[in-house]
Design an enzyme around this catalytic site. Structure first.
Site, PDB file in Angstrom:
ATOM      1  N   GLU A 174     -62.163  -8.632 -21.077  1.00  0.00           N
ATOM      2  CA  GLU A 174     -62.911  -8.896 -21.341  1.00  0.00           C
ATOM      3  C   GLU A 174     -63.407 -10.459 -20.706  1.00  0.00           C
ATOM      4  OE1 GLU A 174     -65.434  -9.782 -25.445  1.00  0.00           O
ATOM      5  OE2 GLU A 174     -63.322  -9.062 -25.432  1.00  0.00           O
ATOM      6  N   GLY A 203     -67.213 -12.844 -32.108  1.00  0.00           N
ATOM      7  CA  GLY A 203     -67.576 -13.213 -33.387  1.00  0.00           C
ATOM      8  C   GLY A 203     -65.461 -13.609 -33.642  1.00  0.00           C
ATOM      9  N   SER A 205     -63.103 -13.338 -30.710  1.00  0.00           N
ATOM     10  CA  SER A 205     -62.275 -14.241 -29.562  1.00  0.00           C
ATOM     11  C   SER A 205     -62.928 -14.667 -28.674  1.00  0.00           C
ATOM     12  CB  SER A 205     -61.877 -13.357 -28.964  1.00  0.00           C
ATOM     13  OG  SER A 205     -62.646 -11.803 -28.702  1.00  0.00           O
ATOM     14  N   THR A 206     -62.741 -15.739 -27.857  1.00  0.00           N
ATOM     15  CA  THR A 206     -63.294 -16.542 -27.233  1.00  0.00           C
ATOM     16  C   THR A 206     -62.579 -16.179 -25.806  1.00  0.00           C
ATOM     17  OG1 THR A 206     -64.790 -17.884 -26.707  1.00  0.00           O
ATOM     18  CG2 THR A 206     -62.536 -18.441 -27.536  1.00  0.00           C
ATOM     19  N   GLN A 207     -63.380 -16.078 -24.895  1.00  0.00           N
ATOM     20  CA  GLN A 207     -62.940 -16.149 -22.815  1.00  0.00           C
ATOM     21  C   GLN A 207     -63.296 -17.296 -21.960  1.00  0.00           C
ATOM     22  OE1 GLN A 207     -62.355 -13.331 -25.773  1.00  0.00           O
ATOM     23  NE2 GLN A 207     -64.628 -13.385 -24.952  1.00  0.00           N
TER      24      GLN A 207
END
Length: 497
Positions: A174, A203, A205-207
């Site tokens: 992602e 909403g 996870s964050t990358q």
């Protein structure tokens, strides 16, 4: 009469051979001009298409991409032509009724049927990639996750596209595909320019993904992805933090405030005057917080707001672990992160939250951004409702928290400073295409980005036309010169007066 006959015999242009050569020459010139015109006549463009469904934690979105069919050999520019947001929540929300997950996609898929030309349907690849919402469901209940995918698979095979299957993307994929999308759309990969980093916030996870000149992948190999694109090598640092998307982060902050099982909490991340009764069971039904549920908790609690940015930030900081790092440097939770480098594009929830708060202009000093957010959070809930009557209640109530979380994540989590914060650009789309992982995912699966730079013709089109024109003129001059024996000769005899 005899005088006219003598004049015709002396004039070479009256000879049959000369006339034939002249006609052939004229025809050749006309043919050359005609070919040049037809060669450069604008043709009707033909396109190929690809469809990607982004099955996120809070919703699903469909994207249609197109590119020139005659440039399918890795050189055609891929552009987004349509997007459709699926009504209802993300497919992971249908764990108890998986059939509805497939049914929810029908309306957007029917739009795709009409948007993609019918003659292209059978060759148009269709992909569904599920992200953190399904990753969490798979951890929590793999059987339910499989049933949701089965229902989605059956529904999508009913449509006339070349369905390539549905699967869960890893966090690393992602992040990496988001980085590809941002840099592809900005033409940085083709031109070999310095790349942009990618910051993605969903909403669940964050990358964060970027290329750092002082990172070779040896210190933390699990965070390293290597690409060879357009003849250039990229060693990408990327990491995905599951449970640190804005919705799950909110759950974690609420879990932090309800760990003793109170009947009410006064939350500084919500506006003064906000009050709502919420259920403990719904708060703790996520794997991100399920192990923290207090044993003696009542069934409900009253969630009231206080509206204090600085106190909210302290609560948000409590969901990050900054005490442990086995590497030379870390972001949070013991995860290695090299020094930040270059500009960054922040998209998805980053953009939507900061755009609502009118804080996308990063030329504003960071301290001033915090002051503006503090003022917004301190605004009474009744005034906020009057100011934004058309915004959905749930989203409106959470903007103070979401803005605070974003600034805390960027500065405390990823180590952006007052000096590096202006390097962030909050973006929704680039050149008409949405920023996100979907385009990069499709480009990778369809091999639309070559490892080596595509071959180019030895001459540009304009140069080719110029050379053809010069050659044509030269041929014409040679033809005229070849006619010299037939030119009229000036008489050397003395004229009789």
């Amino acid at each position: 009469m005899s005088t006219q006959r003598e004049m015709k015999e002396k004039n070479p242009w009256h000879r049959p051979v000369t006339i034939i050569i002249t006609v052939i020459g004229v025809i050749a010139i006309v043919a050359l001009v005609t070919v040049a015109v037809l060669q450069n006549w604008p043709l009707s463009q033909k396109y190929k298409y690809g469809i990607v469904l982004d099955a996120g934690s809070s919703h699903t979105a469909l994207y249609i991409y197109e590119w020139p069919a005659e440039k399918d050999n890795n050189t055609g520019r891929v552009e987004q032509t349509h997007s459709c947001t699926v009504k209802g929540p993300g497919i992971s929300s249908y764990a108890s009724a998986p059939q509805k997950a497939g049914e929810s996609l029908t309306e957007c898929m029917q739009e795709a049927v009409h948007r993609v030309p019918k003659k292209r349907h059978h060759e148009t690849p269709l992909y569904l990639g599920a992200t953190a919402g399904m990753r969490l469901l798979n951890v929590q209940n793999s059987s339910a996750s499989n049933k949701v995918f089965q229902a989605v698979d059956e529904a999508l095979r009913e449509f006339p596209f070349a369905f390539q299957g549905a699967r869960i993307l890893s966090g690393q994929e992602e992040g990496a595909f988001g980085w590809v999308t941002v840099n592809y759309l900005d033409d940085r990969l083709r031109q070999g320019l310095e790349t942009n980093g990618a910051l993605d916030l969903g909403g669940a996870s964050t990358q964060i993904s970027f290329v750092s000149s002082n990172y070779d992948g040896s210190e933390s190999p699990s965070n390293s992805v290597n690409f060879r694109l357009y003849g250039n090598d990229y060693n990408l640092y990327t990491h995905s933090f599951l449970c640190y998307g804005k919705d799950q982060a909110l759950r974690m902050t609420l879990a932090q405030q309800t760990r003793s099982g109170p009947t009410s909490i006064l939350d500084p991340c919500f506006h003064d005057g906000y009050s709502e009764t919420k259920e403990y069971s719904k708060l703790y039904d996520s794997p991100c917080v399920s192990d923290r549920k207090p044993q003696e908790a009542p069934s409900t609690y009253i969630h009231t707001g206080k509206g204090n940015f600085h106190q909210c930030q302290e609560i948000v900081k409590s969901v990050f672990n900054f005490t442990h790092c086995q590497y030379s440097q870390c972001s949070f939770n013991g995860i290695f992160q090299p020094h930040l480098q270059g500009p960054f594009g922040a998209f998805s929830a980053y953009y939507f939250v900061m755009n609502f708060l009118k804080l996308t202009n990063t030329s504003i000093p960071l301290e001033q951004v915090k002051e503006k957010l503090a003022h917004y959070c301190a605004t009474p809930w009744t005034q906020i409702q009057k100011q934004y009557p058309n915004v959905k209640h749930k989203y409106l109530a959470e903007y103070c928290f979401s803005g605070t979380y974003i600034l805390t994540l960027l500065t405390e989590g990823y180590n952006f400073t007052s000096e590096s914060y202006p390097n962030i650009k909050f973006i929704k789309e680039i050149k008409g295409s949405d920023a996100g992982w979907t385009l990069g995912y499709m480009l990778n699966l369809t091999n639309m980005i070559p490892a080596e730079a595509p071959d180019s013709p030895p001459l540009p089109h304009a140069g080719y036309i110029s050379i053809v024109t010069v050659i044509a003129v030269l041929l014409f001059v040679l033809f005229i010169l070849s006619m010299r024996p037939f030119w009229p000769q000036c008489s050397k005899e003395p004229q009789i007066i």
